[in-house]
Design an enzyme around this catalytic site. Structure first.
Site, mmCIF file in Angstrom:
data_model
loop_
_atom_site.group_PDB
_atom_site.id
_atom_site.type_symbol
_atom_site.label_atom_id
_atom_site.label_comp_id
_atom_site.label_asym_id
_atom_site.label_seq_id
_atom_site.Cartn_x
_atom_site.Cartn_y
_atom_site.Cartn_z
ATOM 1 N N CYS A 171 1.130 -2.021 15.981
ATOM 2 C CA CYS A 171 1.241 -1.884 14.453
ATOM 3 C C CYS A 171 0.720 -2.803 13.665
ATOM 4 O O CYS A 171 0.886 -4.118 13.843
ATOM 5 C CB CYS A 171 2.706 -1.552 14.070
ATOM 6 S SG CYS A 171 2.893 -1.462 12.349
ATOM 7 N N CYS A 228 3.677 8.402 1.260
ATOM 8 C CA CYS A 228 4.286 7.408 2.341
ATOM 9 C C CYS A 228 4.518 6.161 1.489
ATOM 10 O O CYS A 228 3.591 5.448 1.354
ATOM 11 C CB CYS A 228 2.981 7.285 3.650
ATOM 12 S SG CYS A 228 3.647 6.201 4.734
ATOM 13 N N CYS A 237 6.637 -6.874 7.674
ATOM 14 C CA CYS A 237 7.706 -6.306 8.361
ATOM 15 C C CYS A 237 7.966 -7.694 9.242
ATOM 16 O O CYS A 237 7.195 -8.429 10.156
ATOM 17 C CB CYS A 237 7.229 -5.145 9.521
ATOM 18 S SG CYS A 237 8.532 -4.598 10.114
ATOM 19 N N GLU A 277 0.909 -1.377 0.110
ATOM 20 C CA GLU A 277 -0.065 -0.115 0.002
ATOM 21 C C GLU A 277 0.994 1.288 0.117
ATOM 22 O O GLU A 277 2.000 1.419 0.536
ATOM 23 C CB GLU A 277 -0.826 -0.007 1.106
ATOM 24 C CG GLU A 277 -1.983 -1.054 1.004
ATOM 25 C CD GLU A 277 -3.017 -1.022 2.209
ATOM 26 O OE1 GLU A 277 -4.085 -1.572 2.204
ATOM 27 O OE2 GLU A 277 -2.262 -0.993 3.653
ATOM 28 N N CYS A 298 -1.244 5.978 9.871
ATOM 29 C CA CYS A 298 -0.014 5.365 10.107
ATOM 30 C C CYS A 298 -0.453 3.886 11.036
ATOM 31 O O CYS A 298 -1.245 3.762 11.831
ATOM 32 C CB CYS A 298 0.685 5.946 11.265
ATOM 33 S SG CYS A 298 1.040 7.773 10.880
ATOM 34 N N CYS A 309 6.136 -4.709 16.573
ATOM 35 C CA CYS A 309 5.370 -3.883 17.372
ATOM 36 C C CYS A 309 4.286 -3.955 17.858
ATOM 37 O O CYS A 309 3.374 -4.172 16.652
ATOM 38 C CB CYS A 309 6.028 -2.434 16.704
ATOM 39 S SG CYS A 309 7.666 -2.194 16.219
HETATM 40 N N1 SAH Z 1 8.810 0.602 10.395
HETATM 41 C C1 SAH Z 1 9.476 1.790 10.303
HETATM 42 C C2 SAH Z 1 8.513 2.741 9.586
HETATM 43 C C3 SAH Z 1 6.867 2.211 9.167
HETATM 44 S S1 SAH Z 1 5.940 2.813 10.832
HETATM 45 C C4 SAH Z 1 9.241 2.346 11.838
HETATM 46 O O1 SAH Z 1 8.758 1.598 12.639
HETATM 47 O O2 SAH Z 1 9.432 3.504 12.058
HETATM 48 C C5 SAH Z 1 5.621 4.735 10.709
HETATM 49 C C6 SAH Z 1 5.314 5.175 12.002
HETATM 50 O O3 SAH Z 1 4.111 4.799 12.186
HETATM 51 C C7 SAH Z 1 6.096 4.452 13.049
HETATM 52 O O4 SAH Z 1 6.566 5.708 14.008
HETATM 53 C C8 SAH Z 1 5.220 3.666 13.765
HETATM 54 O O5 SAH Z 1 5.810 3.371 15.106
HETATM 55 C C9 SAH Z 1 3.859 4.294 13.591
HETATM 56 N N2 SAH Z 1 2.719 3.608 13.822
HETATM 57 C C10 SAH Z 1 2.827 2.163 13.736
HETATM 58 N N3 SAH Z 1 1.473 1.599 13.965
HETATM 59 C C11 SAH Z 1 0.696 2.900 14.330
HETATM 60 C C12 SAH Z 1 -0.627 2.984 14.839
HETATM 61 N N4 SAH Z 1 -1.259 1.718 14.885
HETATM 62 N N5 SAH Z 1 -1.265 4.162 15.225
HETATM 63 C C13 SAH Z 1 -0.227 5.284 15.077
HETATM 64 N N6 SAH Z 1 1.028 4.941 14.822
HETATM 65 C C14 SAH Z 1 1.571 3.819 14.555
HETATM 66 FE FE1 SF4 Z 2 7.611 -2.778 11.403
HETATM 67 FE FE2 SF4 Z 2 5.383 -1.682 12.233
HETATM 68 FE FE3 SF4 Z 2 7.217 -1.891 14.078
HETATM 69 FE FE4 SF4 Z 2 7.687 -0.185 12.038
HETATM 70 S S1 SF4 Z 2 6.190 0.066 13.650
HETATM 71 S S2 SF4 Z 2 9.124 -2.027 12.648
HETATM 72 S S3 SF4 Z 2 6.590 -1.351 10.495
HETATM 73 S S4 SF4 Z 2 6.097 -3.719 13.095
#
Ligand code: SAH
Ligand code: SF4
Length: 394
Positions: free
Chosen positions: A144, A130, A137, A117, A371, A141
């Protein structure tokens, strides 16, 4: 550092720019050097190769041409030679959704049938794209959505640049015949590597793609308009400054190792102290190029005033701005978004300590484009946390 921690992804290694089944090579995503080598291998005289690279790049990245026949400053037999050996191919757009707030989300298909996406966020003074760096991934996290999708593979440089091309196609942003290269407003004016995946676990492809994005004869965006977000792959952080030179954002999200271990499990490999040390010595950090600390606001998890004060103490001495992200929910997500008053109180403490603390307005929530909500439709069948833990060893 324990060597047996299986956080480092076991990503399917692909040739950097794989040949298609018909033997042709996609020119999108080849670096200048790579393109030059391929042109020579296909029969371009060495002396002309540099000039041809410039000409072809302009057609591809400034005019958006994908048919060699339209490259009118090249002789016809040379166009035919290119056509025999190469293609100019973007990811295939499967669906496009437009949110009530104007955010656009594209689902594209790449080689192997995988889906990624891309999100375009128009604002008054800029348009941010974006971009994803991996399918899924390997990191998990806990807040996420992408983290619940098993990593399928790294994207090639061509697939990363291709995402920018797809958005520019849709926004009709290419320079038209007779127009100067700056005749149209730049609709994709900024790029954030904040889509699916951990960009620093796909370093070479991300680097090559961003070099094309920054090259004046490529997509021609300033390095100040490109931001790479990482969850904290410490050994690759200095390389990001040296070899890419774009802006850096860190998914920080917690102020104690105990909480960060749970939210951003890579913290078990490189903890807060090690991450901050890498940022203190980050070669590019300065007052004009601050490091962005991303901080997702999770109700009763990391959003207290005490957290805000601890955060300020931790980042002392690092040129920083703090981007507060109200948590975006997804089906089955284990957290809630902090209340608005809580977010404001947190932001206020940071602001008073002298840091910019913008609250990121959620965009495109109605189309699951915000995000952390991205996840390929084909992968929506969620894996349980236990399954992921078993696979990743976390
Ligand atoms: N993997 C990289 C980039 C992708 S995530 C990283 O983790 O930095 C981009 C941003 O969105 C990151 O700061 C991530 O922590 C945040 N993010 C992920 N899931 C989210 C959610 N459900 N609500 C708000 N921010 C989120
Ligand atoms: Fe991967 Fe989501 Fe963690 Fe970014 S925030 S490192 S995309 S699991």
């Amino acid at each position: 550092m324990p060597t047996d921690t299986p956080i480092n992804p076991d990503v399917t290694a692909l040739p950097r720019q794989p040949r298609r089944e018909d033997g042709k090579i996609n020119l999108i995503g080849l670096t200048r050097e790579g393109l030059r080598d391929h042109l020579i291998a296909a029969g371009t005289p060495e002396k002309q190769a540099r000039m041809r690279v410039n000409q072809i790049w302009q057609w591809i990245y400034q005019k958006g041409i994908s048919d060699f026949g339209e490259m009118t400053n090249l002789a016809k037999p040379y166009r035919a030679l290119l056509d025999e050996n190469f293609v100019i191919e973007r990811p295939e757009v499967i669906t496009k959704q437009v949110s009530a707030d104007g955010t656009r989300k594209y689902l594209v298909r790449i080689a192997g049938g995988h889906e990624v996406e891309i999100v375009y966020i128009p604002e008054t003074d800029r348009g941010t794209l974006c971009v994803s760096s991996q399918v899924g991934c390997t990191l998990t996290c806990s807040f996420c959505h992408t983290g619940t999708q098993k990593l399928v593979r790294n994207l090639t440089a061509g697939e990363i640049v291709g995402q920018i091309m797809v958005a520019r196609d849709d926004l009709d942003e290419w320079t038209q015949p007779g127009e100067g290269s700056d005749a149209r407003p730049r609709l994709v004016s900024n790029i954030v590597l904040m889509g699916m995946g951990e960009p620093l676990y796909n370093f070479e492809n991300v680097r090559d793609a961003m070099k094309i994005a920054m090259d004046p004869e490529g997509i021609s965006l300033s390095r100040r308009r490109i931001t790479l977000s990482t969850s904290g792959v410490v050994p690759e952080i200095a390389r990001t400054a040296d070899e890419i030179g774009c802006q850096l954002a860190i998914s920080f999200h917690a102020t104690t190792d105990e909480v960060r271990d749970k939210l951003v499990p890579i913290n078990k490999r490189w903890n807060i102290a090690e991450l901050l040390e890498a940022l203190r010595t980050y070669p590019k950090a300065s007052n004009s190029e601050r490091i962005t600390f991303e901080y997702v606001m999770l109700k009763d998890v990391n959003d207290s005033d005490e957290d805000a004060r601890r955060l300020i103490k931790l980042i002392k001495g690092i040129p920083a701005k703090i981007n507060l992200i109200p948590f975006n929910e997804w089906p089955g997500s284990p957290y809630e978004r902090s209340d608005w008053e809580r977010i404001e109180s947190f932001a206020n403490i940071i602001y008073k300590a002298g840091y910019a603390s913008p609250i990121r307005t959620p965009r495109g929530e109605d189309i699951m484009a915000a995000c952390g909500q991205l996840k390929s439709a084909t992968e929506r069948a969620r894996k349980s946390r236990a399954q992921i833990a078993a696979e990743t060893g976390l």
